[in-house]
Design a protein around this motif. Structure first.
Motif, PDB file in Angstrom:
ATOM      1  N   UNK A   1      48.501  41.576  95.939  1.00 59.39           N
ATOM      2  CA  UNK A   1      49.876  41.090  95.823  1.00 59.39           C
ATOM      3  C   UNK A   1      50.311  40.396  97.116  1.00 59.39           C
ATOM      4  N   UNK A   2      49.809  40.885  98.252  1.00 59.08           N
ATOM      5  CA  UNK A   2      50.118  40.250  99.535  1.00 59.08           C
ATOM      6  C   UNK A   2      49.322  38.957  99.657  1.00 59.08           C
ATOM      7  N   UNK A   3      48.081  38.996  99.176  1.00 58.27           N
ATOM      8  CA  UNK A   3      47.256  37.790  99.167  1.00 58.27           C
ATOM      9  C   UNK A   3      47.971  36.665  98.418  1.00 58.27           C
ATOM     10  N   UNK A   4      48.594  37.024  97.293  1.00 54.93           N
ATOM     11  CA  UNK A   4      49.319  36.020  96.512  1.00 54.93           C
ATOM     12  C   UNK A   4      50.431  35.403  97.350  1.00 54.93           C
ATOM     13  N   UNK A   5      51.120  36.240  98.155  1.00 54.63           N
ATOM     14  CA  UNK A   5      52.189  35.709  99.014  1.00 54.63           C
ATOM     15  C   UNK A   5      51.627  34.711 100.025  1.00 54.63           C
TER      16      UNK A   5
END
Lengths: 452, 417
Positions: A319-323
């Motif tokens: 989910x952080x990677x997506x950011x």
């Protein structure tokens, strides 16, 4: 495709060969890499561990360790500046390689490249905790990056803000509102207030606040005057006394203080909440995603033309990677910067890249536009790699048998020949040349040459 | 096969001004695994998935809860019902019979042959001073499953089964590549013919091409030996390839559990939806909606009240556990930023106990802002009413439990009450 061709090359790598001399033998990390990077694109660099993708990134930055011998090849910035010339001149000579001598050259190179790094090139590493200094505040680290590469920018910012009057700001504000950003920059030049425009624009470009608030923030810029100590520090700097012990400290303090203001602007731009607080924090107080944003902030603060990102999301959660991927896409859209995005994860590259280069055993196996690479891969390695990535809709995975060759003695001929199902006798004899199969799509495999 | 009921693990964190605090690594997780099934546990780092895996085979002692091992399915169901209805006596009866936590000494050692674990990093999970053969024989000898020549023979057979030449038995771990080491780790895990294997990120340290080899090997073993597996990983694609059922964890709690196809293609919990939409896909240019979550996972020392996911949840509503601080922060952000022209400089937002005081603002304009922004800024849904003197009253909250969404799926979200 047409557009790619029109674009200017910002970086060109020609036949780069780098080897690492260790006690356990000579590892040939890069064995003739040809690659170019165009303005405003994201080039994805994919490969397994040991394929040389990180070495390539380090070589472009001139950050090679002392035991790295540059045997041949060029890294050309903007078509002219040859980054590795010094190392290659030594490495290509036919003498016994001495790491100590190489280290001296690297030190010289580092001094020379200080100019280039930051302004032309910047790098983001995989693990944000190790690339940030744990004992310095985040704001300081961003400020320092500017202090070393472009101290005059800080001086300009401070002085222009100190000199401007409320009337100036009001006039500039009207210019900005009626005539736009370019007119503002002209107007600032005319009033001899260079350095103020970036402060105004960084507020003006914010998306999260109301126009009235922006206006108020811009008009209150003249309230942030320098105190006497900072004025003294800057005048010391302008008189060139920054090398004098005590005075130098005063000068640096003043400039770093200005750098903190710049850091707040950068962090706001990167979407970090409460940037005024964050600049006073230490890296351990931040979460992984925030740290990576800070590292990206340090990389882009000097507006480099090329940013190399080495596995920037591999240590982060999805989910952080997506950011972060979202952030990279928006950075690409908002500037004309070029990115090299190194990753072992093809799915991540599919999301961000315009072109993809697949590396195997120190060479480029295939390079082309993303769509082509994913939809019509030509090299057997690329094809097999695509079949081996688990995705949410695959019911069968085809593993690639065997493992990567030992880079101390890479196989003769094509390095993939020992794992390739289509191997032919000549694959073991000769290295396949790069063949252009379609516009911008190049493959190093005899199968492709054959068909043509 | 194995069932965990209200399993908890709290790690004490000493020091600091507040004294000892507890980090709730796993909190009230209930998970049952049937024989022959592969259950995937997915979650981000810090979600407690590894802690859960370690507790399941008692490498870590749980702080609370119960684990039943090798109990028939009816008993598991009965136990769960007894827990829910508060029938302590019958729960006690069942737990006495099957509890893994009550086993001690030789009894536990005997059970150890029936379960094993494969760890993430094959570089640190193999003792560098052991030969490969000794590595594989170690569990057989220490549990007394087999010994001497028999164990040796078995170890050599296993080497072959995991696709390594027998000659590797005499080598040391450092001579092997990552993929080969992970094969050895799998051989070691299978040496006592366990019925249950916990796989903790078995392929995260490996390259894609090798990862596929290992996954296929595991699949093959599962088919041949009917081994029950719990696969712990952050890689959703791996779970989708291997598992029958999927459990999704977030901040130490179970968010959703159900059949793989249901959970991965039709996720119900907002977190699962976001998680799955943020998995990158090798399809360049494909148009799809990605839900990008704001912020970071919470600090587990002071998790958010109510649902742990509510501060990041795009679908959260008034009962999810909003606090006055959270509401005040968002209102402050609006007042200072987007609605600056309405409110001006003199507005102060002060969080109180379950109330937010907005000083210097007209209640009507606050109401209007709430009305417009409610859809985007979910914390505003928690405002129950705005009083005459601009006091915002916050709704009461509810703690979500695992609700049965359908026959085979449970979701821990108030939307599915």
């Amino acid at each position: 495709m047409e557009r790619v061709k029109e674009r200017a090359k910002v970086l060109e790598i020609k036949d780069l060969r780098v080897s690492f001399h260790t006690r356990r033998g000579v590892f040939k990390a890069l064995r003739g890499v040809d690659l170019e990077l165009y303005k405003g694109e994201v080039l994805g660099l994919a490969g397994e561990s040991g394929s040389g993708k990180s070495t390539l990134g380090l070589a472009i930055m001139g950050l090679l360790p002392r035991n790295a011998r540059v045997e041949s090849g060029e890294v050309l910035l903007d078509g002219s500046k040859d980054v590795l010339k010094m190392l290659r001149d030594y490495g290509s000579r036919d003498v016994k390689f001495d790491p100590r001598k190489n280290e001296k050259l690297i030190k010289r190179l580092n001094k020379e490249l200080r100019e280039v790094r930051g302004r032309a090139l910047a790098m983001v590493f995989q693990e944000p905790l190790t690339s940030l200094n744990p004992v310095l505040q985040v704001g300081y680290q961003i400020a320092e990056a500017v202090y070393y590469h472009d101290p005059m920018r800080l001086v300009r910012r401070a002085i222009s803000r100190n000199r401007c009057t409320q009337a100036d700001l009001r006039d500039l504000m009207t210019t900005l509102k009626t005539k736009g950003e370019e007119a503002l920059i002209e107007e600032v030049e005319k009033r001899n207030l260079r350095g103020l425009e970036e402060q105004i624009l960084s507020i003006w470009r914010r998306q999260d606040i109301h126009e009235a608030k922006k206006e108020k923030l811009i008009l209150s810029l003249d309230k942030h005057k320098l105190d006497s100590k900072d004025r003294l520090g800057i005048s010391i700097y302008l008189r060139g006394l920054q090398r004098v012990p005590v005075l130098g400290r005063l000068a640096k303090d003043a400039l770093i203080k200005e750098g903190y203001r710049l850091a707040v602007e950068i962090l706001t731009y990167l979407g970090i909440p409460h940037p005024e607080k964050v600049v006073r924090m230490y890296p351990h107080e931040l979460s992984g995603g925030m740290r990576q944003r800070v590292v990206i902030g340090i990389a882009i603060v000097n507006n480099p033309e090329i940013v190399i990102m080495d596995e920037p999301t591999s240590a982060l959660d999805v989910t952080i990677q997506a950011q972060i991927l979202e952030l990279v896409s928006s950075l690409k859209a908002s500037s004309n910067r070029s990115f090299i995005f190194i990753s072992h994860d093809l799915s991540v590259l599919a999301e961000v890249s315009d072109r993809i280069a697949i590396m195997y055993a120190g060479k480029i196996a295939e390079v082309g536009p993303v769509k082509v690479i994913f939809e019509e891969p030509q090299h057997p390695y690329t094809k097999m790699l695509m079949d081996a990535i688990p995705t949410m809709d695959k019911t069968e995975l085809k593993a690639i048998p065997g493992s990567v060759p030992d880079m101390r003695s890479p196989p003769k001929g094509c390095s993939f020949s020992n794992r390739c199902p289509f191997v032919m006798p000549k694959c073991k004899e000769m290295e396949p040349p790069m063949v252009e199969v379609s516009e911008g799509h190049k493959v190093a495999c005899f199968l492709v040459g054959e068909r043509k | 096969m194995i069932g965990a009921f209200n399993l908890k693990k709290y790690f004490p964190v000493r020091g600091g001004v507040v004294g000892t605090q507890y980090l709730k690594a796993v909190d009230n997780v209930t998970l049952t695994v049937r024989r022959g099934e592969v259950v995937g546990v997915v979650g981000e780092s810090g979600s407690g998935k590894s802690t859960l895996g370690r507790m399941l085979i008692r490498l870590l002692e749980p702080t609370g809860g119960e684990i039943l091992f090798d109990a028939p399915e009816e008993e598991m169901v009965k136990y769960r019902e007894a827990l829910e209805s508060g029938d302590k006596e019958s729960a006690e009866m069942i737990s006495r019979k099957y509890s893994l936590l009550r086993k001690k000494g030789s009894e536990l050692r005997k059970l150890r042959t029936r379960m094993s674990m494969v760890f993430q990093d094959p570089y640190s999970s193999l003792d560098p001073r052991f030969r490969i053969l000794d590595v594989i024989m170690e569990p057989m000898i220490s549990t007394g499953y087999l010994r001497g020549e028999e164990a040796r023979k078995k170890a050599l057979d296993l080497l072959e089964e995991v696709g390594l030449p027998r000659a590797f038995g005499n080598r040391y771990p450092h001579e092997l590549s990552g993929g080969q080491r992970q094969r050895v780790a799998i051989a070691r895990a299978l040496s006592t013919d366990p019925e249950l294997v916990i796989l903790d990120e078995p392929t995260s340290a490996l390259d894609v091409s090798v990862q596929a080899q290992i996954l296929n090997l595991l699949k093959e073993f599962r088919r041949r030996k009917n081994i029950t597996m719990v696969l712990i990983t952050h890689n959703i694609a791996v779970v989708s390839y291997m598992a029958d059922r999927v459990a999704v964890m977030y901040s130490g709690r179970l968010m959703e559990i159900g059949d793989k196809d249901d959970v991965l293609t039709r996720p119900k919990h907002p977190y699962t939806m976001a998680l799955i939409s943020s998995v990158p896909r090798p399809r360049p240019g494909e148009a799809r909606k990605r839900i990008v979550l704001k912020g970071d996972p919470p600090n587990l020392l002071s998790p958010p009240r109510g649902c742990v996911f509510h501060p990041r949840c795009p679908m959260a509503f008034h009962e999810c556990g909003w606090t006055a601080e959270e509401v005040a922060e968002d209102i402050n952000y609006l007042v200072q930023g987007k609605y600056y022209n309405v409110f001006g400089d003199n507005v102060k937002v002060i969080p109180l106990q379950d109330k937010v005081k907005v000083e210097g603002a007209n209640p009507e304009s606050i109401k209007k802002v709430l009305e417009v922004e409610r859809e985007n800024i979910r914390s505003l849904t928690a405002v129950k009413e705005v009083t005459e003197d601009s006091l915002l009253i916050i709704h009461a909250f509810q703690e979500p439990k695992l609700y049965k969404e359908s026959e085979r799926r449970s979701v821990s979200c108030l939307l599915y009450r």
